[in-house]
Design a protein around this motif. Sequence first.
Motif, mmCIF file in Angstrom:
data_model
loop_
_atom_site.group_PDB
_atom_site.id
_atom_site.type_symbol
_atom_site.label_atom_id
_atom_site.label_comp_id
_atom_site.label_asym_id
_atom_site.label_seq_id
_atom_site.Cartn_x
_atom_site.Cartn_y
_atom_site.Cartn_z
ATOM 1 N N SER A 335 -65.722 -42.238 -94.748
ATOM 2 C CA SER A 335 -65.376 -42.370 -96.157
ATOM 3 C C SER A 335 -66.243 -43.411 -96.861
ATOM 4 C CB SER A 335 -63.897 -42.747 -96.298
ATOM 5 O OG SER A 335 -63.561 -42.975 -97.650
ATOM 6 N N SER A 336 -66.466 -44.566 -96.223
ATOM 7 C CA SER A 336 -67.160 -45.672 -96.884
ATOM 8 C C SER A 336 -68.631 -45.389 -97.141
ATOM 9 C CB SER A 336 -67.015 -46.958 -96.062
ATOM 10 O OG SER A 336 -67.621 -46.807 -94.796
ATOM 11 N N ILE A 337 -69.284 -44.606 -96.249
ATOM 12 C CA ILE A 337 -70.706 -44.326 -96.452
ATOM 13 C C ILE A 337 -70.932 -42.975 -97.126
ATOM 14 C CG2 ILE A 337 -71.337 -45.714 -94.449
ATOM 15 C CD1 ILE A 337 -71.826 -43.185 -92.872
ATOM 16 N N GLY A 338 -69.820 -42.291 -97.458
ATOM 17 C CA GLY A 338 -69.944 -41.014 -98.173
ATOM 18 C C GLY A 338 -70.468 -39.899 -97.299
ATOM 19 N N PHE A 339 -70.406 -40.100 -95.985
ATOM 20 C CA PHE A 339 -70.902 -39.093 -95.054
ATOM 21 C C PHE A 339 -69.926 -37.927 -94.951
ATOM 22 C CE2 PHE A 339 -71.057 -37.612 -90.541
ATOM 23 C CZ PHE A 339 -72.290 -36.981 -90.608
ATOM 24 N N LYS A 340 -70.451 -36.719 -94.997
ATOM 25 C CA LYS A 340 -69.602 -35.530 -94.869
ATOM 26 C C LYS A 340 -69.802 -34.924 -93.482
ATOM 27 C CE LYS A 340 -69.767 -34.467 -99.807
ATOM 28 N NZ LYS A 340 -70.122 -33.457 -100.837
ATOM 29 N N PRO A 341 -68.884 -35.170 -92.590
ATOM 30 C CA PRO A 341 -69.034 -34.685 -91.215
ATOM 31 C C PRO A 341 -68.745 -33.188 -91.128
ATOM 32 C CG PRO A 341 -66.929 -35.780 -91.478
ATOM 33 C CD PRO A 341 -67.636 -35.907 -92.797
ATOM 34 N N ILE A 342 -69.723 -32.373 -91.554
ATOM 35 C CA ILE A 342 -69.514 -30.935 -91.656
ATOM 36 C C ILE A 342 -69.091 -30.315 -90.329
ATOM 37 C CG2 ILE A 342 -70.591 -28.725 -92.233
ATOM 38 C CD1 ILE A 342 -70.142 -30.588 -94.607
ATOM 39 N N THR A 343 -69.758 -30.708 -89.254
ATOM 40 C CA THR A 343 -69.449 -30.115 -87.946
ATOM 41 C C THR A 343 -68.015 -30.420 -87.531
ATOM 42 O OG1 THR A 343 -71.755 -30.384 -87.292
ATOM 43 C CG2 THR A 343 -70.153 -29.980 -85.541
ATOM 44 N N ILE A 344 -67.613 -31.690 -87.710
ATOM 45 C CA ILE A 344 -66.263 -32.088 -87.306
ATOM 46 C C ILE A 344 -65.216 -31.405 -88.176
ATOM 47 C CG2 ILE A 344 -64.672 -34.032 -87.101
ATOM 48 C CD1 ILE A 344 -67.025 -35.797 -86.440
#
Length: 407
Positions: A335-344
Motif C-alpha cells: 500500500s505505501s509504495i503504491g505497488f500493485k501485486p497483480i500476480t498475488i
Amino acid sequence: MMKNIFKNIGPGTLVAAAFIGPGTVTVCTIAGVTYGFTLLWAMLVSIIATIVLQEMAMRLGLVGGKGLAETITTQIKSTSLRWLAMGLIIGAVLIGNAAYEAGNISGGVLGLETLIETTTYSIIGLNINYLSIIIGIIAFVLLYIGNYKIIERFLVGLVVIMSLSFLLTAIITKPNLAEIFKGLLMPKIPEKGILTIIALIGTTVVPYNLFLHASLVKEKWNGVADLKAARRDLFFSIILGGIVSIAIIITATNGEGGVVTNASDLAIGLKPLYGSFATYFLSIGLFAAGITSAITAPLAAAYVARGCFGWDTNLKSNKFRSVWGLILVLGVIFSSIGFKPITIITFAQVANGILLPVVAGFLIWIVNKKEVLGSHVNTKLQNIVGVCVVSIALLLGLRSLYLVFVA
C-alpha cells in the motif's frame, strides 16, 4: 439499557467490520452509480446469505467448542484429503488476505487523502505514503496487545463511526424512499448487471469471516448457554452492516459529476452538490472501513493457521503473532509504495473463488453431524437455505475463475 446493548455485542460486529471494507464500499459505489436503486435487492439477499452462514459458524464455535479450521481437520478421516483441505484453506486465506490487506489499508488512505492534500514523500526514488504506515502501526499495536476486549471495543467504536458516516451521507442526499423500497423488494437484473450482482454477494459473504466468527465467539461467550445472546449479536451486527452497504448504494445513486470508480471519487463529486459535510462523512466512513478490515483480515488469517496446526490458544503466542504480522507487513508495503501485486491478487481471486463454496460446503456438512453439535444440528429449513447459499457461492467461484482466465 444502552450499556447492556453495547455489553452484549462483539464478535458479530467484528464480522461486520470485516466485510464492510474498501472492496464492499467500492462495489456498492459502482452498483449505485451504474444501476441506481435497481440492485438493492441483491444486497438484501447477500445479508440473508451472510446471516445464514455466519449463524452456522457461530453455532459451531459455541456448541462444538472448536474453530472451523480445527473441526474440518479433525472430521476429515482421510490423511491425504485432510492435507489437501488444509493446504487449500491456508493458501487461500493467508495469501489471499495478504493481497487484500493492501487494499484495506489503501482504502483507509483514500478516505484520508480526500481531506489531506500531501500524503507522500520520496525516499530513495520511491514515493512512500506515510498514511499507510500510520494505519499499519495502529493495527499492529492493537493486535500486538493481544487483548480481545480491547480489539473488540476499538472495532465496535470504528463500526459506529463508519455506520453514522455513511448513513448521514445517504440522508443528506435526500433519496426517494418509494424507489428504495422498490429496489429492495422487486428483484430486477439489468443488462450486463449479473457480474455486479455476484460482486455484491461476493464482497459480503466472505469466506475468512466464517473462520473468524467460529473462533471469536469462544473469546466472548460461554458455550450453549449463550446461544441466544450470540444470535442477537449476529443479527444486529450483520443487519447494521447491510444497512450501511445499502446507504452507500443510495449515496452513489444520488451523486453526479465525472467518472466515479470508488468512494473517494464519490466523496469529491458530492462536495459541489451537498457541501463539504457530505465529503467529510463519506471520507471518514471510508477510512473507518479500511482500518477495521485492516485489523480483522490479519486476525482471521492467524486464527485459521492456529486452527489448522493446533497451536496454543493464546493470542499473544509468537506463532500467532508471526502470521498476522506477516499479513500486516505485506499489506503496508504494497500500500505505501503504491505497488500493485497483480500476480498475488490474481491468485487471491482464484483461491477465494474456490474457497468460498468449498468452505460453505464443509460448514453445512459439519453442522449436520450430531457427534459435533448434538441436538443443535441444522434444521431442514437451514439446510435448504444453506444449499441455496452454497449454489450462489459456487456461481461466485466460477465468476472469479472466468474473470481471471477468460475475461
